[in-house]
Write an enzyme that holds these catalytic residues in place. Structure first.
Site, PDB file in Angstrom:
ATOM      1  N   GLU A   1       0.833  -1.206   0.000  1.00 32.06           N
ATOM      2  CA  GLU A   1       0.000   0.000   0.000  1.00 32.06           C
ATOM      3  C   GLU A   1       0.867   1.256   0.000  1.00 32.06           C
ATOM      4  O   GLU A   1       0.547   2.259  -0.663  1.00 32.06           O
ATOM      5  CB  GLU A   1      -0.921  -0.002   1.222  1.00 32.06           C
ATOM      6  CG  GLU A   1      -2.015  -1.069   1.155  1.00 32.06           C
ATOM      7  CD  GLU A   1      -2.754  -1.220   2.471  1.00 32.06           C
ATOM      8  OE1 GLU A   1      -4.002  -1.276   2.437  1.00 32.06           O
ATOM      9  OE2 GLU A   1      -2.080  -1.288   3.531  1.00 32.06           O
TER      10      GLU A   1
ATOM     11  N   LYS B   1      -0.399  20.860  39.545  1.00 30.27           N
ATOM     12  CA  LYS B   1       0.682  21.524  38.804  1.00 30.27           C
ATOM     13  C   LYS B   1       1.776  20.488  38.536  1.00 30.27           C
ATOM     14  O   LYS B   1       2.617  20.214  39.385  1.00 30.27           O
ATOM     15  CB  LYS B   1       1.242  22.709  39.591  1.00 30.27           C
ATOM     16  CG  LYS B   1       2.244  23.539  38.801  1.00 30.27           C
ATOM     17  CD  LYS B   1       2.700  24.751  39.590  1.00 30.27           C
ATOM     18  CE  LYS B   1       3.629  25.613  38.752  1.00 30.27           C
ATOM     19  NZ  LYS B   1       4.841  24.905  38.313  1.00 30.27           N
TER      20      LYS B   1
END
Length: 673
Positions: A33, A113
């Site tokens: 392909e 954080k």
């Protein structure tokens, strides 16, 4: 389709397939392909040479991907965050926001954080076209090829209603467990380890060869949006919902809260459980959730006025590794530890840190004389994460494990196959082992004897009151008059001496499982001790049991069983038991302790802080009823008992559908007959 459009489309598809093949080792199509696409592009370029792209893949070697770190401007500036470090500073900030907003009805988005590397992803019509580091905020380095290797970052967004352009801000990080594996591999291959996960993330992302980045298990979580065209979000949380719908990695740990007090509770919760997470955090980010209100509040030249970072006290510092010494534990295990230049970390001054064993020293790659990164997680013993290799001067040298016990001089050796630790075989009279055993049997984990701490244990041995632990319960007040630790300056006994003798008398009636723990049998902790006490009922029956009989007890197994049998084969060990029994120590399970085995076959996990149980008490309650107190959650877990600030085990229980009990539910479970 027009030739120019098709050529551009083919070039993009081929570059993507080349990247997946050469960099990610994850081809999406067959070779046949791929050849079809390649040949079609070649034919179109031959027919329309004027349309050939300057960077056409037909002009380059397929595997030649390299990151140049070109500096490119962000669509919208990546701002930094201002910081606060305590509750007072945070309340000052939030009061100012409320005043400027003109309302107290503010919803606050709170999120972790992450201590990683800020990244900015640019998507056009749903396709990832560029990834930049933060840089100076206005422009960052182009790391697109490297970011495309990170698991979880989509190359193409999916779903409907995609914006024409959107900048997605996030944090690239290194998962903690995978960081340890990476460092171990680097040291094994003779390379310098990373000092911490953040450095590992930055170093892995800034590789010229994307294939190197692809070999590092980096992850990313999003925390905001920059420029956007074609749509708007009503709130920060609304943005996160859309980003997750489009396939972007978003955290499930953020919360939208209604009050400042709730925000502070969230901050406090994760400060106590920051090391239960899969990644490092250094604080909590608090944002005004409403986007219109964000716009009204605006920003300074460097930071938004509507967001703040509450930074936790630093738990990582650097200091000098002056020396590596060893100590000897109660079971003879010889453990190296780092003697450090004193440094303040997480609220206390630290001058030593554990290194576990000589293999660990090699794995961490530390040398004596190194500048090292030190971490102290809450109340956990400080540990060295790794060396700062760039600070080396060439005077550093490797640690060599001693061959003899530093306290008694016996030759160290591995006591059994598969034991990575060196041990001192002089268990009966090694001063260090005696001291550690006395200290341990007085601890809360064993017999919980008031006064019998480290100094008292040392005094009992140095002053000749004990030659081993066998005579401990035969001590009298008169015996203590010869020790300065237990007497006043005038030679009379101190109140400590009376407290100690009373505590010894009280400890004689402790439950059998605590007596077993106090014997310091290798591998036997509270859980195994409780299981043995429940099954056999007396120390005599345990001492006469075979390996097969002992191993048959749930929670014991062959390793512990063999250790118990070996312990009782020593005559001087049996002498300890005999003398304790003669002194009045109870060696049998009391009838009142034989509870109905209502939890038999159940694995129960306790997480978080309970009001009426500490961790040992909760474990004891489970095991006494035939259950197993486990430390990890799996599909086989019967219940997860959740206290305050439960951490990741609670999340795992929800994910797996394991029943969750609060403390009241746990007490009802224990009360069943």
């Amino acid at each position: 389709m027009k030739p120019a459009v098709r050529i551009a489309e083919l070039a993009e598809q081929i570059r993507d397939h080349q990247f997946r093949y050469y960099v990610l080792d994850d081809p999406q199509i067959s070779d046949g392909e791929y050849d079809t696409l390649w040949n079609e592009l070649l034919e179109l370029e031959a027919k329309h040479p004027e349309l050939k792209l300057p960077d056409s893949p037909t002009e380059h070697v397929g595997g030649g991907f390299s990151t140049s770190f070109e500096t490119i401007a962000h669509q919208e500036k990546m701002m930094s965050l201002d910081n606060v470090f305590d509750e007072e500073e945070f309340r000052t900030w939030s009061d100012r926001v409320i005043k400027d907003a003109g309302t107290e009805s503010i919803k606050w988005l709170t999120e972790l954080k992450i201590d990683g590397l800020a990244i900015n992803l640019l998507y056009e019509n749903g396709r990832l076209v560029r990834a930049l580091t933060r840089g100076n905020g206005s422009a960052g380095e182009d790391v697109t090829l490297n970011v495309r290797t990170i698991q979880g970052i989509p190359h193409q967004l999916f779903g409907g209603n995609l914006p024409g352009l959107v900048e997605v801000r996030g944090e690239v990080f290194f998962p903690n467990k995978l960081f340890e594996e990476l460092n171990a591999g680097l040291v094994e291959s003779g390379k310098a380890p990373f000092a911490n996960p953040r450095n590992a993330a930055a170093g892995s992302l800034r590789q010229k060869d994307p294939k190197v980045t692809a070999s590092r298990p980096l992850r990313m979580l999003v925390h905001g949006v920059g420029a956007i065209e074609g749509m708007n979000f009503s709130s920060q949380s609304d943005a996160y919902t859309h980003l997750a719908t489009w396939g972007l990695p978003t955290s499930t740990r953020y919360r939208v809260l209604d009050s400042v007090d709730e925000v502070l509770a969230f901050i406090n919760e994760y400060q106590h459980h920051r090391h239960d997470l899969e990644h490092e955090i250094d604080g909590i980010v608090v944002k005004v959730d409403d986007r219109a209100l964000q716009d009204r509040l605006g920003s300074t030249s460097r930071a938004p006025r509507w967001a703040i970072a509450f930074k936790y006290p630093p738990e990582e510092v650097t200091t000098k590794l002056l020396e590596i010494r060893v100590n000897v534990g109660r079971t003879g295990r010889v453990t190296p530890y780092a003697f450090l230049e004193p440094v303040r970390v997480a609220g206390s001054t630290v001058s030593s840190a554990t290194l576990h064993n000589s293999d660990e020293v090699r794995r961490k790659g530390v040398l004596i004389g190194d500048t090292v990164v030190l971490r102290k997680a809450g109340d956990v013993i400080p540990e060295i994460i790794g060396p700062v290799v760039s600070a080396r001067t060439g005077s550093e040298f490797a640690f060599v494990m001693p061959s003899n016990c530093p306290e008694c001089g016996f030759s160290l050796r591995q006591m059994s196959d598969g034991d990575v630790d060196l041990r001192c075989p002089n268990s009966r009279s090694c001063p260090a082992q005696l001291r550690e055993r006395l200290y341990y049997l007085g601890s809360r984990a064993a017999l919980d004897i008031d006064v019998l701490g480290y100094e008292a244990a040392q005094a009992l041995l140095v002053d000749g009151l004990l030659t081993d632990e066998s005579e401990l319960f035969s001590l009298s007040l008169q015996d203590l008059t010869s020790s300065a630790f237990f007497t006043k300056k005038d030679g009379s006994l101190s109140a400590i001496a009376e407290r100690f003798i009373a505590a010894l008398d009280d400890a004689k009636s402790r439950p059998l499982w605590r007596v077993i723990v106090a014997l310091s049998i290798r591998h036997v902790g509270p859980t195994a001790a409780q299981a043995l006490a429940t099954r056999f009922g007396s120390l005599e029956r345990i001492s006469n049991a075979t390996v097969i009989e002992l191993a048959d007890v749930d929670g014991v197994g062959s390793i512990i069983a063999e250790s118990v049998v070996e312990w009782f084969e020593e005559e001087w060990h049996r002498n300890i038991v005999k003398k304790w029994a003669n002194a009045g120590v109870i060696m049998e399970q009391g009838e009142e302790e034989l509870l109905p085995q209502t939890l038999a076959g159940m694995s129960i996990v306790v997480t978080g802080s309970l009001l009426h149980f500490n961790r040992d008490e909760a474990t004891a309650a489970i095991v006494a009823r035939g259950g197993k107190a486990s430390g990890s959650v799996s599909k086989k877990t019967a219940y997860v008992v959740v206290g305050e600030a439960p951490g990741s085990k609670y999340d795992k229980a929800i994910e797996l559908g394991v029943p969750v009990l609060d403390e009241a539910g746990f007490e009802r479970l224990l009360a069943q007959e």
